[in-house]
Design a protein around this motif. Sequence first.
Motif, mmCIF file in Angstrom:
data_model
loop_
_atom_site.group_PDB
_atom_site.id
_atom_site.type_symbol
_atom_site.label_atom_id
_atom_site.label_comp_id
_atom_site.label_asym_id
_atom_site.label_seq_id
_atom_site.Cartn_x
_atom_site.Cartn_y
_atom_site.Cartn_z
ATOM 1 N N ALA A 14 -2.797 0.886 -7.118
ATOM 2 C CA ALA A 14 -2.306 1.452 -8.306
ATOM 3 C C ALA A 14 -0.771 2.133 -7.962
ATOM 4 O O ALA A 14 -0.423 1.914 -6.672
ATOM 5 N N ARG A 15 0.044 2.228 -8.862
ATOM 6 C CA ARG A 15 1.420 2.479 -8.811
ATOM 7 C C ARG A 15 1.741 3.715 -7.977
ATOM 8 O O ARG A 15 2.618 3.768 -7.111
ATOM 9 N N VAL A 19 3.748 3.873 -4.468
ATOM 10 C CA VAL A 19 4.910 4.533 -4.194
ATOM 11 C C VAL A 19 4.730 5.312 -3.059
ATOM 12 O O VAL A 19 5.614 5.426 -2.263
ATOM 13 N N GLU A 20 3.666 5.766 -2.680
ATOM 14 C CA GLU A 20 3.294 6.574 -1.640
ATOM 15 C C GLU A 20 3.326 5.901 -0.246
ATOM 16 O O GLU A 20 4.096 6.449 0.761
ATOM 17 N N SER A 21 2.871 4.623 -0.191
ATOM 18 C CA SER A 21 3.030 4.029 1.026
ATOM 19 C C SER A 21 4.570 3.423 1.266
ATOM 20 O O SER A 21 4.786 3.132 2.404
ATOM 21 N N HIS A 42 8.856 -7.856 -5.167
ATOM 22 C CA HIS A 42 8.676 -9.200 -5.802
ATOM 23 C C HIS A 42 7.232 -9.133 -6.641
ATOM 24 O O HIS A 42 7.158 -10.284 -6.905
ATOM 25 N N GLY A 43 6.622 -7.980 -6.637
ATOM 26 C CA GLY A 43 5.573 -7.999 -7.638
ATOM 27 C C GLY A 43 4.320 -8.497 -6.863
ATOM 28 O O GLY A 43 4.141 -8.575 -5.727
ATOM 29 N N VAL A 44 3.287 -8.554 -7.728
ATOM 30 C CA VAL A 44 1.810 -8.858 -7.058
ATOM 31 C C VAL A 44 1.684 -10.403 -7.433
ATOM 32 O O VAL A 44 2.072 -11.004 -8.308
ATOM 33 N N ARG A 45 1.571 -11.200 -6.007
ATOM 34 C CA ARG A 45 1.383 -12.417 -6.116
ATOM 35 C C ARG A 45 0.146 -12.905 -5.323
ATOM 36 O O ARG A 45 -0.632 -12.157 -4.525
ATOM 37 N N ASP A 87 -2.692 0.161 4.487
ATOM 38 C CA ASP A 87 -1.909 -0.508 3.373
ATOM 39 C C ASP A 87 -1.070 -1.880 3.472
ATOM 40 O O ASP A 87 -1.182 -2.565 2.592
ATOM 41 N N ILE A 88 -0.739 -1.979 4.754
ATOM 42 C CA ILE A 88 0.040 -3.207 4.889
ATOM 43 C C ILE A 88 -0.765 -4.431 5.481
ATOM 44 O O ILE A 88 -1.453 -4.042 6.175
#
Length: 150
Positions: A14-15, A19-21, A42-45, A87-88
Amino acid sequence: MPTYELTLIMRKMARPQMVESLKRVGQHLYDTGGFIRKVESHGVRKLPNIKVRDGEKHNEGLYFMVNCDLKTNSIPTIMDEYNRDKDIIQKYIIAADEPVVSCPQNYDDELLPPAERPSVNELIKTGRRPPKFRKVWKDKTGLDYYPFHR
């Protein structure tokens, strides 16, 4: 400090979590003495193949590119920190310094036809192969011609 391009693929979230990560990533760059020049999303791919990270399978990811100035000795610590970040999914650091292009001082040689240009002749010499076959037979007759040829 040289300029680097940091490419990140983060798990789909989620947004507010995204932003936190991203803040966490940027803060770590600042803590190691780096500067952020630009952040591109580059958004979600869809990922080219299924990535497994911490026991989770990922089909989609958030793609980010961060242009930053870093000290070269801080790159291993940054990569180590991002290895432990859950998260990465994937990360790359690439040097983004552009090479200096030098132009020839005079263009007189470039105006010649290609067969007469020195640069083209050098390319032809380097690309020329030695012959595959050489003449093994020697006539040993002393004549300037082969007498048994019709």
